[in-house]
Design an enzyme around this catalytic site. Sequence first.
Site, short mmCIF file in Angstrom:
data_model
loop_
_atom_site.label_atom_id
_atom_site.label_comp_id
_atom_site.label_asym_id
_atom_site.label_seq_id
_atom_site.Cartn_x
_atom_site.Cartn_y
_atom_site.Cartn_z
N ASP A 50 39.63 35.04 37.51
CA ASP A 50 39.24 33.90 38.37
C ASP A 50 38.96 32.68 37.51
O ASP A 50 39.23 31.55 37.91
CB ASP A 50 37.93 34.17 39.14
CG ASP A 50 37.97 35.41 39.99
OD1 ASP A 50 39.07 35.82 40.39
OD2 ASP A 50 36.88 35.97 40.24
N HIS A 102 35.56 37.39 38.45
CA HIS A 102 36.47 38.29 37.74
C HIS A 102 37.01 37.48 36.57
O HIS A 102 37.18 36.25 36.67
CB HIS A 102 37.67 38.68 38.59
CG HIS A 102 37.37 39.35 39.90
ND1 HIS A 102 37.03 38.66 41.02
CD2 HIS A 102 37.39 40.65 40.26
CE1 HIS A 102 36.85 39.51 42.03
NE2 HIS A 102 37.05 40.73 41.58
C1 XUL Z 1 37.25 43.54 47.30
C2 XUL Z 1 35.94 43.16 46.75
C3 XUL Z 1 35.94 42.62 45.38
C4 XUL Z 1 34.76 43.00 44.57
C5 XUL Z 1 34.84 42.57 43.12
O1 XUL Z 1 37.22 44.07 48.58
O2 XUL Z 1 34.93 43.25 47.42
O3 XUL Z 1 36.07 41.25 45.46
O4 XUL Z 1 33.58 42.49 45.10
O5 XUL Z 1 35.97 43.00 42.49
#
Ligand code: XUL
Length: 445
Positions: free
Chosen positions: A112, A109
């Site tokens: 992150d 993300h």
């Molecule tokens: C949350 C989840 C996230 C997604 C990316 O449950 O799985 O980490 O994979 O935003």
Amino acid sequence: MSVKLTIGNKEHFPGIGKIPFEGPDSSNPLAFKYYDEKKVVAGKTMKDHFRFAIAYWHSFCGNGSDPFGPGTIDFPWNESDDDMQAAKDKLDAAFEFITKLGVGFYCFHDRDIAPEGDSVAESVKNLNEIVALAKAKQAESGVELLWGTANVFSHKRYTNGATTNPDFQVVTHVAAQVKAAIDATIELGGSNYVFWGGREGYYSLLNTNMKREIDHLGTFLQKARDYGRANGFKGNFLIEPKPMEPTKHQYDFDSATVIGFLNKFGLEKDFKLNIENNHATLAGHTFEHDVQTAFDAGLLGSLDVNQGDPHNGWDTDEFMTNMYDATKLMLVILENGGIGQGGMNFDAKRRRSSTDAQDLFIAHISSMDALARGLIIANDILENSDLPKMKKARYASFNSGDGSKFEKSELGLSELADLAVELGEPKQLSGKQELYEMILNQYIR
Ligand code: XUL
Ligand code: CO
């Protein structure tokens, strides 16, 4: 892939080298027993079957904190008081870990990899600075970006949703973040871009206009797609279904729901699905059910290969080590031609009490071995057991004659009803589920 153990000045995982393949008889916890990246199974190397990816948020950001207590795991790369310096140290640690493990991909993300700034402009500047460094590390190591995404669920402005927020001003902030994250994904040559609907959903219909919110989500994704395509993004956009958590009713409930949504908003040519085991099980499905559903719609994009705890009902994001689940998943993957330009992102965290640095390696190794073993077993079942033939034979009555005409849509309801009179009562045919289960068990060896 060239392996350079330290890319920055500091080694973050001292005492741990490149993880070797030692085979099933090894008792070395820091060696692969089944995952041999060069081994060819069903015409493809293991490396290409899995396209494993490290989840940046869990592996380098998740320090074990939970609602009952703070972090338990020390991250040496988090020592600097300067947020940007800490982000650079974390990037060093991440690439050291990924190359030592011998994995080809990672996922992140925006938040992150780079800290949020005090303004939209500062956040974008922070992200771009880290992206430039990540690009150099990718070139140096051969590691690639499986997918990028934007965290539009942690900041308090997203409490009532991101693109489905009832306040338009919030939607503009989502756009600023998603635009920058798509730019970052393009710059880093990402194969995919993910939308997980973090807080896209609701708790109470008393204060929610569901239709308007879902329409906003559809419109937003059309605009994001148009922006990505206009700016050279050739990869797949992916939606990651999840039925609940954090909201009670998440809009992207499961594969079937998301497939309907994509078709309704004309997104099905650019979007596919990123399916996560623990999300499928929260929806009351098995992983393989949601994966098969996506394959059947031509929309399987990528996977988040974790697992939940069968005894509770939330997203525990454990590393996938269940051999039955791994085997059943790999059966579906092999029968449907593989994961294409997707991959297998772990999206899993070690337990809060697993506090040694080597536990991070062990967790990944164990999951990679389980999936590799699942691949070998699934291939063995498909090549050597009666199971595929038995499954095919169940549908033999549609292969010729009137059955085949029905499949081609050539028989009307009255003609079908007349056939019931002509053919008489069907013979009872056993589904033989226990025999299929017996075969599965016989091959899990
Ligand atoms: C949350 C989840 C996230 C997604 C990316 O449950 O799985 O980490 O994979 O935003
Ligand atoms: Co996920």
